[in-house]
Design a protein around this motif. Structure first.
Motif, PDB file in Angstrom:
ATOM      1  N   VAL A 230      -8.076  -1.543  -2.836  1.00 28.53           N
ATOM      2  CA  VAL A 230      -8.072  -0.327  -3.597  1.00 28.53           C
ATOM      3  C   VAL A 230      -9.593  -0.328  -4.499  1.00 28.53           C
ATOM      4  O   VAL A 230      -9.909  -1.577  -4.977  1.00 28.53           O
ATOM      5  CB  VAL A 230      -7.034  -0.066  -4.708  1.00 28.53           C
ATOM      6  CG1 VAL A 230      -7.482   1.208  -5.518  1.00 28.53           C
ATOM      7  CG2 VAL A 230      -5.657   0.207  -4.031  1.00 28.53           C
TER       8      VAL A 230
ATOM      9  N   ILE B 229      -3.479  -5.609  -4.324  1.00 27.40           N
ATOM     10  CA  ILE B 229      -4.019  -4.229  -4.599  1.00 27.40           C
ATOM     11  C   ILE B 229      -5.575  -4.035  -4.733  1.00 27.40           C
ATOM     12  O   ILE B 229      -6.126  -3.371  -4.282  1.00 27.40           O
ATOM     13  CB  ILE B 229      -3.182  -3.777  -5.464  1.00 27.40           C
ATOM     14  CG1 ILE B 229      -1.838  -3.599  -5.184  1.00 27.40           C
ATOM     15  CG2 ILE B 229      -3.523  -2.262  -5.973  1.00 27.40           C
ATOM     16  CD1 ILE B 229      -0.587  -3.237  -6.368  1.00 27.40           C
TER      17      ILE B 229
ATOM     18  N   ILE C  89      -0.806   1.881 -10.678  1.00 29.49           N
ATOM     19  CA  ILE C  89      -0.260   0.592 -10.587  1.00 29.49           C
ATOM     20  C   ILE C  89       0.756   0.059 -11.617  1.00 29.49           C
ATOM     21  O   ILE C  89       1.665  -0.721 -11.389  1.00 29.49           O
ATOM     22  CB  ILE C  89      -1.244  -0.403 -10.344  1.00 29.49           C
ATOM     23  CG1 ILE C  89      -2.275  -0.106  -9.136  1.00 29.49           C
ATOM     24  CG2 ILE C  89      -0.933  -1.849 -10.032  1.00 29.49           C
ATOM     25  CD1 ILE C  89      -3.651  -0.579  -8.974  1.00 29.49           C
TER      26      ILE C  89
ATOM     27  N   LEU D 205       3.950   1.076 -10.875  1.00 33.09           N
ATOM     28  CA  LEU D 205       4.465   0.324  -9.735  1.00 33.09           C
ATOM     29  C   LEU D 205       5.033  -0.978 -10.291  1.00 33.09           C
ATOM     30  O   LEU D 205       6.018  -1.306  -9.733  1.00 33.09           O
ATOM     31  CB  LEU D 205       3.434   0.054  -8.760  1.00 33.09           C
ATOM     32  CG  LEU D 205       3.746  -0.990  -7.666  1.00 33.09           C
ATOM     33  CD1 LEU D 205       4.925  -0.569  -6.803  1.00 33.09           C
ATOM     34  CD2 LEU D 205       2.541  -1.446  -6.644  1.00 33.09           C
TER      35      LEU D 205
ATOM     36  N   TYR E 172       3.540   5.718  -5.775  1.00 31.45           N
ATOM     37  CA  TYR E 172       3.176   6.195  -7.112  1.00 31.45           C
ATOM     38  C   TYR E 172       2.021   6.674  -7.670  1.00 31.45           C
ATOM     39  O   TYR E 172       1.512   6.531  -8.770  1.00 31.45           O
ATOM     40  CB  TYR E 172       3.487   4.589  -7.986  1.00 31.45           C
ATOM     41  CG  TYR E 172       4.981   4.326  -7.855  1.00 31.45           C
ATOM     42  CD1 TYR E 172       5.956   4.887  -8.850  1.00 31.45           C
ATOM     43  CD2 TYR E 172       5.400   3.317  -7.330  1.00 31.45           C
ATOM     44  CE1 TYR E 172       7.049   4.565  -9.212  1.00 31.45           C
ATOM     45  CE2 TYR E 172       6.582   2.843  -7.447  1.00 31.45           C
ATOM     46  CZ  TYR E 172       7.655   3.559  -8.150  1.00 31.45           C
ATOM     47  OH  TYR E 172       8.861   3.093  -8.193  1.00 31.45           O
TER      48      TYR E 172
ATOM     49  N   LYS F  10       0.829  -1.079   0.037  1.00 33.66           N
ATOM     50  CA  LYS F  10      -0.189  -0.135  -0.082  1.00 33.66           C
ATOM     51  C   LYS F  10       0.969   1.374   0.081  1.00 33.66           C
ATOM     52  O   LYS F  10       0.473   2.185  -0.616  1.00 33.66           O
ATOM     53  CB  LYS F  10      -0.924  -0.060   1.323  1.00 33.66           C
ATOM     54  CG  LYS F  10      -2.086  -1.046   1.239  1.00 33.66           C
ATOM     55  CD  LYS F  10      -2.918  -0.810   2.739  1.00 33.66           C
ATOM     56  CE  LYS F  10      -4.015  -2.024   2.789  1.00 33.66           C
ATOM     57  NZ  LYS F  10      -4.627  -1.933   3.800  1.00 33.66           N
TER      58      LYS F  10
ATOM     59  N   SER G 248      -1.016   5.988  -6.869  1.00 30.74           N
ATOM     60  CA  SER G 248      -1.918   4.987  -7.093  1.00 30.74           C
ATOM     61  C   SER G 248      -1.864   4.550  -8.842  1.00 30.74           C
ATOM     62  O   SER G 248      -2.920   3.997  -9.322  1.00 30.74           O
ATOM     63  CB  SER G 248      -3.636   5.440  -7.055  1.00 30.74           C
ATOM     64  OG  SER G 248      -3.747   5.704  -5.614  1.00 30.74           O
TER      65      SER G 248
ATOM     66  N   TRP H 225       3.792   1.415  -1.201  1.00 34.74           N
ATOM     67  CA  TRP H 225       4.451   1.716  -2.490  1.00 34.74           C
ATOM     68  C   TRP H 225       3.361   2.157  -3.630  1.00 34.74           C
ATOM     69  O   TRP H 225       3.737   3.125  -4.442  1.00 34.74           O
ATOM     70  CB  TRP H 225       4.826   0.385  -3.067  1.00 34.74           C
ATOM     71  CG  TRP H 225       6.097  -0.087  -2.216  1.00 34.74           C
ATOM     72  CD1 TRP H 225       6.908   0.454  -1.376  1.00 34.74           C
ATOM     73  CD2 TRP H 225       6.528  -1.435  -2.391  1.00 34.74           C
ATOM     74  NE1 TRP H 225       7.812  -0.258  -0.891  1.00 34.74           N
ATOM     75  CE2 TRP H 225       7.789  -1.505  -1.596  1.00 34.74           C
ATOM     76  CE3 TRP H 225       6.552  -2.630  -3.036  1.00 34.74           C
ATOM     77  CZ2 TRP H 225       8.724  -2.620  -1.314  1.00 34.74           C
ATOM     78  CZ3 TRP H 225       7.365  -3.736  -3.251  1.00 34.74           C
ATOM     79  CH2 TRP H 225       8.345  -3.609  -2.164  1.00 34.74           C
ATOM     80  N   VAL H 226       2.139   1.762  -3.555  1.00 32.83           N
ATOM     81  CA  VAL H 226       1.069   2.204  -4.236  1.00 32.83           C
ATOM     82  C   VAL H 226       0.975   3.846  -3.971  1.00 32.83           C
ATOM     83  O   VAL H 226       0.852   4.533  -5.046  1.00 32.83           O
ATOM     84  CB  VAL H 226      -0.165   1.650  -3.952  1.00 32.83           C
ATOM     85  CG1 VAL H 226      -1.612   2.060  -4.966  1.00 32.83           C
ATOM     86  CG2 VAL H 226      -0.132  -0.011  -4.453  1.00 32.83           C
TER      87      VAL H 226
ATOM     88  N   ALA I 228      -8.473   1.672  -9.327  1.00 32.86           N
ATOM     89  CA  ALA I 228      -7.545   0.774  -9.884  1.00 32.86           C
ATOM     90  C   ALA I 228      -7.630   0.670 -11.412  1.00 32.86           C
ATOM     91  O   ALA I 228      -6.428   0.595 -12.035  1.00 32.86           O
ATOM     92  CB  ALA I 228      -7.978  -0.621  -9.347  1.00 32.86           C
TER      93      ALA I 228
ATOM     94  N   TYR J 142      -0.920  -5.720 -16.736  1.00 37.21           N
ATOM     95  CA  TYR J 142      -2.006  -5.391 -15.826  1.00 37.21           C
ATOM     96  C   TYR J 142      -3.274  -5.308 -16.308  1.00 37.21           C
ATOM     97  O   TYR J 142      -4.501  -5.437 -15.709  1.00 37.21           O
ATOM     98  CB  TYR J 142      -1.571  -3.786 -15.588  1.00 37.21           C
ATOM     99  CG  TYR J 142      -2.614  -3.160 -14.439  1.00 37.21           C
ATOM    100  CD1 TYR J 142      -2.838  -3.797 -13.026  1.00 37.21           C
ATOM    101  CD2 TYR J 142      -3.382  -2.034 -14.773  1.00 37.21           C
ATOM    102  CE1 TYR J 142      -3.654  -3.086 -12.249  1.00 37.21           C
ATOM    103  CE2 TYR J 142      -4.324  -1.425 -13.844  1.00 37.21           C
ATOM    104  CZ  TYR J 142      -4.350  -2.125 -12.345  1.00 37.21           C
ATOM    105  OH  TYR J 142      -5.150  -1.647 -11.618  1.00 37.21           O
TER     106      TYR J 142
END
Length: 956
Positions: free
Chosen positions: A359, A355, A332, A335, A328, A322, A330, A324-325, A364, A389
């Protein structure tokens, strides 16, 4: 911030501080070996002499109030300060009374609330003792007054006291005094050096609680900019080698973050204790940015944290993700660029799943929607992270959020064309540009995975997908990894199984046969035109593997699959290329799993490969196939005669094939015989080249199988399994396979169970992933199966005897047999405990003084026999009384006496007459009472705190 040093000032106490520093450097008797101390010194420490002063009475009343709670602590500090101010001329008397009362708390090692309040109060007062009334209200103190300095020196003077409680409390006092100082506080240089040297000595104290306080005290005295800082070296050594988890945890939380300490902190996320692992993650969350870590460190953290069994540790890892998110903002996809998406696909997928759990879906999807045009990411903008992603979001939304799925996933026909366009673009990339070629291959694989989540009910879309799949498979530039996924995708789109088989077989034939229009399998075509080079064979074998995974029919009775097996798979088996041989073994093993006939036919071949091949991957795959065949069909299947029904089915199939195409069937038979002859000759060559023993040239499994003796066959299989466990290359695969067979009831053998248990506790397997598998196996083994419990009972005594009788050079000497015994007893219940207890008593009476006998004596009281049959209870009670008479160890006698009394209490006596064994009972109670009054003598045993791996925490 560490307290600053300052030069000596006139405010320093008249006593020479240099002498106190030298006195504090006296050899530490509390470290590894305690030096003898004078009796008067010990008495002075343990029994403080009370000063004769009225001031003492007033101090007592203040401290009595302090013990009751923190409510009036500030008021009590002010009262103590006023008492000191009222006796300015007698400062020495005041400190003498103060130190006298404080010493009483220093003799208590238990962390009791009243004692903790006294220590906290005295330290806070000492810091403020020399302040003026105007300064008294300040929260932080920047200067150390004479009273605090005197308390520092007095505490450090006795830092190496004989009493462990004194050492602990004095280290605690120094720690609280330093903590109470502000961030900009200054202390005398001599005092700084005295604290520094004394606390470094206490890092080696034999009492863990003292080491913890020393670690916390030195926190503000470390210098992360100095690579030779003794404090940081001490912290690093404790984190790696200290046997107490609380000390390691304190070091992890105290150490300053630097390039030298970052990797050791990351490694503590794999500590054997969950509290240490959690503390390491908390330090990473609080002190370290994602930019400060290498990608390898990040992936190691995620791997250890997300796969941790303890929820608290996993939650700490999720908190790190979280953070780290948020770093950046949010995004991802950004990240994911900081992670190894290409090398750790599954792990990155787990990160995205975590995540998405925490989130909101709209947040997201936001970073993805900004990159999508017309439901797809433009081909020119595709990257490894964005397509990865995209695929994760499609997978997540396909069932949970259909309204979002419709906005990010095109129709099946459109996606098929999109995939084809990217493959054409990727084929134009120069092979010399390795990075771009590798990324393009990865993106193709992700797009293929994504296609599986498309709407397969679209008939036109499926036809387009089938055409695109066939087009891409025949592309010479496509990678092997993509080929297998494409075959699986094609099989998903093509609902007719026979059509799948025929189409893939035609593609394989086109790849191997360069002649246009050659669509028939015949010997003439194979001999003249087939391409058997490694590149071609790898592509064809990959297609066969993907096809066999997607079919359910018996390979032995399907004409097309049989031809593929003879033409492609068995041809690859005899190749000199290790990769070709490995893929062939894999394809043959998958085919055997689908066909009992093939499994019985080629089991001997897989056993021969394990015996003679020298390529590790081939050996492991062959052994896995053997275990899978035993798991699917059972060991007894391979020792039975072919049933009449199978013979009729086989004969009918052969006659039908013969009437349909006699010439082709004849050619296939000739080809099969030819291939098997070549395989045999190839194995013979490998044996000779490897210098195999002459007895290995024979096939023992085949010889036993010919006799059709199920029991003898099983014994031989078990013997071979034991040999596999002794092989360092095959040990992990063999142990995992044996565990699967025993767990599913396909194999029952106490000796193999004992070998697995010894392998799990063996120090040489430390850090081996095998321990995770065995940990899960032992935690659930025999839960509802009496036959499996019999196996544990039969393995109990041989296992303990093996450990106790191991040579001094054996790693088994490091195993604590009590831990092994406790594990096996935890797996047993009911009558098994009774039988174990009876056998244990008899073994003890035979050899009571041996290491094996002493181990059984300590284990006996742990048997749960209190609800057993009356005859067994009486027998155990009688045997325990005999053992008590045989042994001389006081503490062991006490334990056994208590055990005997407990058993006796569950023996039902007759309704009339005197209780049986009343005299013995009274004597036994007297023995237990006498024993309890004697001084306990510690017994000698091989001690190991536990397995140095997280797997043991799963065992009940």
């Amino acid at each position: 911030m560490a307290p600053k040093r300052k030069p000596p000032t006139k405010r320093r106490k008249k006593t020479d501080s240099t002498e106190e520093v030298e006195q504090s450097k006296v050899t530490n008797g509390a470290d590894k070996k305690q030096k003898p101390r004078k009796q008067e010194d010990v008495e002075k420490e343990d029994e403080p002499q009370a000063p004769d002063s009225k001031m003492l009475t007033k101090m007592k009343s203040i401290l009595d109030s302090v013990q009751k709670g923190y409510t009036h602590q500030a008021k009590n500090i002010e009262k103590m300060w006023e008492l000191k101010q009222a006796n300015e001329e007698g400062e020495e008397d005041f400190f003498e009374c103060f130190w006298y009362l404080l010493q009483h708390s220093c003799l208590v090692i238990a962390r009791e609330p009243p004692t903790e309040r006294i220590i906290q109060f005295c330290c806070k007062f000492a810091i403020r003792a020399d302040l003026t009334r105007e300064e008294f209200s300040n929260e932080e103190v920047s200067q150390t007054g004479p009273f605090a300095v005197q308390l520092f020196h007095t505490a450090l003077k006795y830092h190496n006291a004989h009493n462990k409680a004194v050492r602990f409390r004095l280290c605690q006092i120094v720690n609280i005094l330093l903590t109470s100082l502000g961030g900009d506080a200054e202390i005398d240089e001599a005092l700084f050096n005295s604290i520094y040297n004394c606390m470094l000595e206490r890092l080696l104290d034999k009492v863990p609680a003292v080491r913890v306080q020393a670690v916390i005290t030195l926190n503000r005295l470390q210098d992360p900019t100095d690579p030779e800082c003794p404090v940081m070296k001490g912290y690093l050594n404790i984190m790696k080698t200290d046997g107490v988890a609380e000390v390691r945890r304190a070091a992890v939380k105290a150490i300053a973050v630097s390039t030298k300490s970052l990797l050791p902190i990351v490694e503590r996320t794999r500590d054997t204790n969950p509290s240490v692992r959690k503390a390491a993650f908390e330090v990473l969350i609080e002190k370290i940015s994602i930019r400060a870590m290498k990608i390898s460190y990040r992936m190691k953290l995620l791997d250890s944290g997300l796969h941790d069994r303890m929820p608290a540790v996993k939650d700490a890892c999720v908190s790190l993700i979280k953070k780290w998110v948020l770093y950046y903002e949010s995004d991802i996809i950004k990240l994911l660029k900081a992670l190894d998406v290409e090398g750790k696909v599954d792990l990155c997928g787990e990160v995205v799943e975590e995540i998405l759990k925490h989130v909101h879906i709209d947040k997201a999807v936001e970073c993805l929607m900004s990159r999508i045009e017309d439901k797809v990411i433009p081909i020119k903008d595709l990257t490894c992270e964005s397509v990865f992603y995209w695929r994760c979001i499609v997978n997540h939304c396909s069932t949970a959020y259909p309204h979002i799925y419709d906005t990010i996933m095109p129709t099946l026909s459109e996606f098929s064309q999109y995939l084809k366009d990217y493959v054409i673009l990727a084929s134009s990339i120069s092979p010399e540009d390795y990075d771009a070629h590798y990324q393009a291959s990865y993106i193709i694989q992700e797009l293929i995975k994504m296609a599986k989540h498309a709407d397969m009910s679209d008939e036109a879309g499926r036809k387009n997908l089938i055409a695109v799949s066939k087009f891409i498979i025949t592309d010479a530039e496509i990678t092997v990894q993509s080929i297998e996924r494409l075959v699986e995708l094609y099989c998903l789109a093509e609902v007719n199984e026979q059509t799948r088989i025929t189409t893939v077989a035609d593609i394989i034939n086109d790849v191997r046969n360069p002649l246009e229009g050659a669509t028939q399998f015949n010997l003439e075509t194979i001999e003249s035109c087939e391409k058997n080079d490694p590149v071609t064979m790898i592509r064809c074998l990959t297609m066969v593997t993907g096809l066999v995974k997607c079919v359910k029919c018996d390979v032995a009775f399907d004409p097309t699959l049989s031809v593929l097996l003879q033409d492609v798979v068995l041809t690859g088996v005899i190749s000199n290329n290790e990769i070709v041989r490995h893929l062939s073994i894999k394809a043959l093993g998958l085919s055997c799993i689908l066909s009992k006939t093939l499994a019985k036919k080629y089991l001997v071949f897989f056993q021969q490969v394990v015996m003679v091949d020298n390529f590790a991957d081939i050996l492991e795959t062959s052994l896995k196939v053997i275990f899978d065949l035993f798991l699917v069909f059972g060991i007894e299947t391979f020792a039975e005669d072919e049933s009449e029904e199978e013979k009729k089915k086989k004969d009918g199939e052969e006659s039908q094939n013969s009437s349909a195409d006699g010439s082709q069937n004849s050619e296939n038979t000739l080809l099969a015989q030819s291939q098997e002859d070549i395989i045999s000759s190839r194995l013979e060559e490998v044996r000779v080249a490897d210098g195999a023993a002459e007895e290995d040239l024979e096939n023992p499994i085949s010889a036993i199988a010919d006799k059709k003796d199920t029991e003898a066959f099983s014994d031989l299989i078990i013997a071979k399994f034991k040999d596999f466990l002794d092989d360092e290359v095959l040990r992990s695969v063999a142990a995992e396979g044996i565990a699967k067979l025993m767990y599913n009831g396909r194999l029952v053998d106490a000796q193999l169970f004992s070998r697995l248990l010894l392998l799990w506790y063996n120090p040489t397997t430390e850090g081996d992933p095998l321990r995770h598998c065995l940990g899960m196996f032992f935690s659930t083994f025999g839960a509802n199966n009496e036959e499996m419990l019999d196996v544990v009972e039969d393995a109990f005594f041989p296992t303990l005897e093996t450990i106790c009788d191991a040579p001094h050079t054996s790693p088994l000497q490091e195993i604590n047999p009590a831990n092994v015994a406790d594990l096996m007893l935890s797996l047993l219940r009911g009558r098994h405990h009774e039988q174990i207890a009876i056998k244990m008593c008899n073994e003890i009476l035979v050899q009571p003084l041996s290491k094996y006998g002493r181990c059984l004596v300590k284990t006996l009281p742990r048997c749960g026999v209190l609800t057993g049959e009356q005859s067994n209870l009486k027998l155990i009670h009688s045997l325990v009384l005999q053992i008590i008479d045989e042994i001389d160890h006081v503490s062991t006698k006490k334990s056994l006496s208590t055990f005997a009394v407990k058993i006796r209490s569950f023996i039902v006596q007759p309704d009339t007459g005197e209780e049986e064994g009343d005299d013995k009972e009274n004597g036994l109670n007297e023995t237990a009472s006498n024993t309890a009054s004697q001084k306990s003598v510690s017994s000698t045993q091989v001690h190991r705190p536990g397995l140095s791996t997280r797997r043991t925490e799963q065992v009940p």
